[in-house]
Design a protein around this motif. Structure first.
Motif, short mmCIF file in Angstrom:
data_model
loop_
_atom_site.label_atom_id
_atom_site.label_comp_id
_atom_site.label_asym_id
_atom_site.label_seq_id
_atom_site.Cartn_x
_atom_site.Cartn_y
_atom_site.Cartn_z
N ASN A 13 -13.93 -6.32 -16.99
CA ASN A 13 -12.88 -6.10 -16.00
C ASN A 13 -13.40 -6.38 -14.59
N LEU A 14 -12.50 -6.84 -13.74
CA LEU A 14 -12.86 -7.04 -12.34
C LEU A 14 -12.90 -5.71 -11.59
N GLU A 15 -12.12 -4.74 -12.07
CA GLU A 15 -12.18 -3.41 -11.47
C GLU A 15 -13.57 -2.82 -11.73
N TYR A 16 -14.12 -2.18 -10.73
CA TYR A 16 -15.43 -1.54 -10.80
C TYR A 16 -16.56 -2.53 -11.12
N SER A 17 -16.34 -3.79 -10.85
CA SER A 17 -17.39 -4.78 -11.12
C SER A 17 -18.42 -4.81 -9.99
N ASP A 18 -19.57 -5.35 -10.30
CA ASP A 18 -20.67 -5.54 -9.35
C ASP A 18 -20.85 -7.04 -9.19
N ASP A 23 -23.80 -8.88 -1.39
CA ASP A 23 -23.79 -8.05 -2.59
C ASP A 23 -22.64 -7.06 -2.43
N MET A 24 -21.66 -7.10 -3.37
CA MET A 24 -20.43 -6.32 -3.23
C MET A 24 -20.16 -5.53 -4.51
N HIS A 25 -19.29 -4.53 -4.40
CA HIS A 25 -18.79 -3.84 -5.60
C HIS A 25 -17.30 -3.60 -5.43
N ALA A 26 -16.59 -3.59 -6.56
CA ALA A 26 -15.14 -3.47 -6.55
C ALA A 26 -14.72 -2.04 -6.89
N ASP A 27 -13.57 -1.65 -6.35
CA ASP A 27 -13.04 -0.32 -6.65
C ASP A 27 -12.07 -0.41 -7.83
N SER A 28 -11.30 0.65 -8.03
CA SER A 28 -10.39 0.71 -9.18
C SER A 28 -9.26 -0.31 -9.09
N ASP A 29 -9.02 -0.87 -7.90
CA ASP A 29 -7.99 -1.91 -7.73
C ASP A 29 -8.58 -3.30 -7.69
N GLY A 30 -9.89 -3.40 -7.84
CA GLY A 30 -10.54 -4.71 -7.78
C GLY A 30 -10.81 -5.18 -6.37
N LYS A 31 -10.75 -4.30 -5.38
CA LYS A 31 -11.00 -4.67 -3.99
C LYS A 31 -12.47 -4.44 -3.65
N LEU A 32 -13.04 -5.38 -2.91
CA LEU A 32 -14.47 -5.39 -2.67
C LEU A 32 -14.91 -4.60 -1.44
N THR A 33 -16.09 -4.01 -1.56
CA THR A 33 -16.77 -3.33 -0.46
C THR A 33 -18.23 -3.76 -0.48
#
Length: 358
Positions: free
Chosen positions: A81-86, A102-112
């Motif tokens: 899944n793209l959600e919670y991906s690294d 280097d990013m990580h995704a939240d439950s909606d697939g949005k990056l931080t």
């Protein structure tokens, strides 16, 4: 810069690390593999595992058939899944400057962005149409995926957005053809022993692959006479994939038909789940070789092999190929399959179980 089932996986997990005779110290350090990321084979992922530094060197090769994009994310997740991906993200801002993060995704697939940046040695080579970066197996960062022994879901996504910032970039908002995942074993074995053996190629022949999103194709073949007359042993096997179909062929298995030696099996060549498939072909269920995307050739250690053929065995085997065609294309033609490397020299194979083969 514009930047242009499950069963076989478990089988391979057990099969790949049964035994490997590795004597060369350099070979013990590195292992190289590759796999197509997308069904069209326009995105090729290569990786080299450095076991000494516990790091993986990645190369993403983007063919000329791939669409122009302004950002590309490649990374890992637990279930694809793209959600919670690294992910490691390469992107071009509205002024044409390149960025690597280097990013990580939240439950909606949005990056931080990660506080700790662990996508190392990141760069884009326009001439080779490649993105390079390195990643430790374990970065000791809670936002990062730990790469360990076993199947890894490698995820990817791309887009044409002209970004001011990568924060909030939505991976799940991309079109179906602009994201996906593959299941591979990143920590592949180091070095495959080199054996000389007679080759037996079991492949489909210019098969017009059905346009469904997934197809399991079964092909029964009769073993050559020299194998039926005398027991041989499989000492190595590998895949042969039709060029351009690297993203289409998901996995393959080769089954021995466990029936009476004198029993003839129909040479069925069709959908494995078709009602027209003869019931007797379901006796072809004993795995003799298997391959999944990203898997390198497998070789037994010098003292081992897997028996096949002989006068007391059935004379038929069956190739099963899983085709993954999410774009429902109807113009695929495929001749992929498995190559067996065989030897008749049983005296050279000393079984660890007192000569009892199973």
């Amino acid at each position: 810069m514009g930047i242009k089932c499950i069963s076989v996986i478990f089988f391979l997990l057990v099969f790949y690390y049964t035994a490997h005779s590795i004597s060369n110290e350099t070979d013990q350090r590195f292992a190289e593999s590759e796999s197509a990321l997308d069904p069209n084979g326009a995105l090729l992922l290569k990786w080299k595992v450095d076991y000494l530094s516990r790091k993986i060197h990645f190369q993403l090769i983007i063919s000329e058939r791939a669409p122009e994009v302004n950002w590309f994310a490649l990374g890992f997740s637990d279930r694809g899944n793209l959600e919670y991906s690294d992910v490691c993200l390469v992107w071009t801002d509205y002024k044409g400057r390149d960025h690597f993060e280097d990013m990580h995704a939240d439950s909606d697939g949005k990056l931080t962005p990660d506080n700790q940046q662990d996508c190392e040695s990141f760069y884009f080579d326009g001439e080779r149409r490649s993105v390079f970066f390195e990643r430790y197996f374990d970065t000791c960062d809670d936002d990062d995926y730990i790469i360990d022994d076993g199947t890894v879901h490698v995820v990817w996504a791309r887009g044409v957005d002209k970004l001011f910032s990568s924060k909030g970039l939505c991976l799940t908002c991309t079109e179906p053809q602009d994201h996906g995942f593959i299941r591979v074993r990143l920590l592949t074995p180091t070095g495959t022993p080199k054996y000389n053996g007679q080759q037996l190629r079991i492949t489909n022949e210019e098969l017009k692959v059905p346009s469904g999103d997934t197809t399991y194709w079964c092909k029964v073949v009769k073993l050559p006479n020299f194998i039926n007359q005398n027991v041989h042993h499989i000492i190595k096997f590998e895949s042969t994939i039709t060029k351009g179909n690297e993203g289409l062929v998901h996995h393959m298995e080769l089954f021995y038909c466990d029936a009476d030696p004198k029993k003839e099996i129909p040479l069925y060549n069709g959908n494995c789940f078709s009602p027209e498939r003869p019931d007797i072909t379901k006796l072809c269920s004993k795995v003799r070789a298997a391959w999944a995307m990203g898997a390198p050739p497998f070789a037994y250690p010098e003292e081992a092999g897997l028996p096949i053929g002989g006068p007391n065995s059935n004379q038929y085997i069956m190739l099963e190929v899983h085709y993954n065609n999410p774009e429902l294309k109807n113009d695929w033609v495929d001749s992929s399959g498995i190559i067996l490397h065989l030897t008749p020299k049983q005296e050279a194979l000393r079984c660890r179980y007192n000569g009892a083969w199973s």
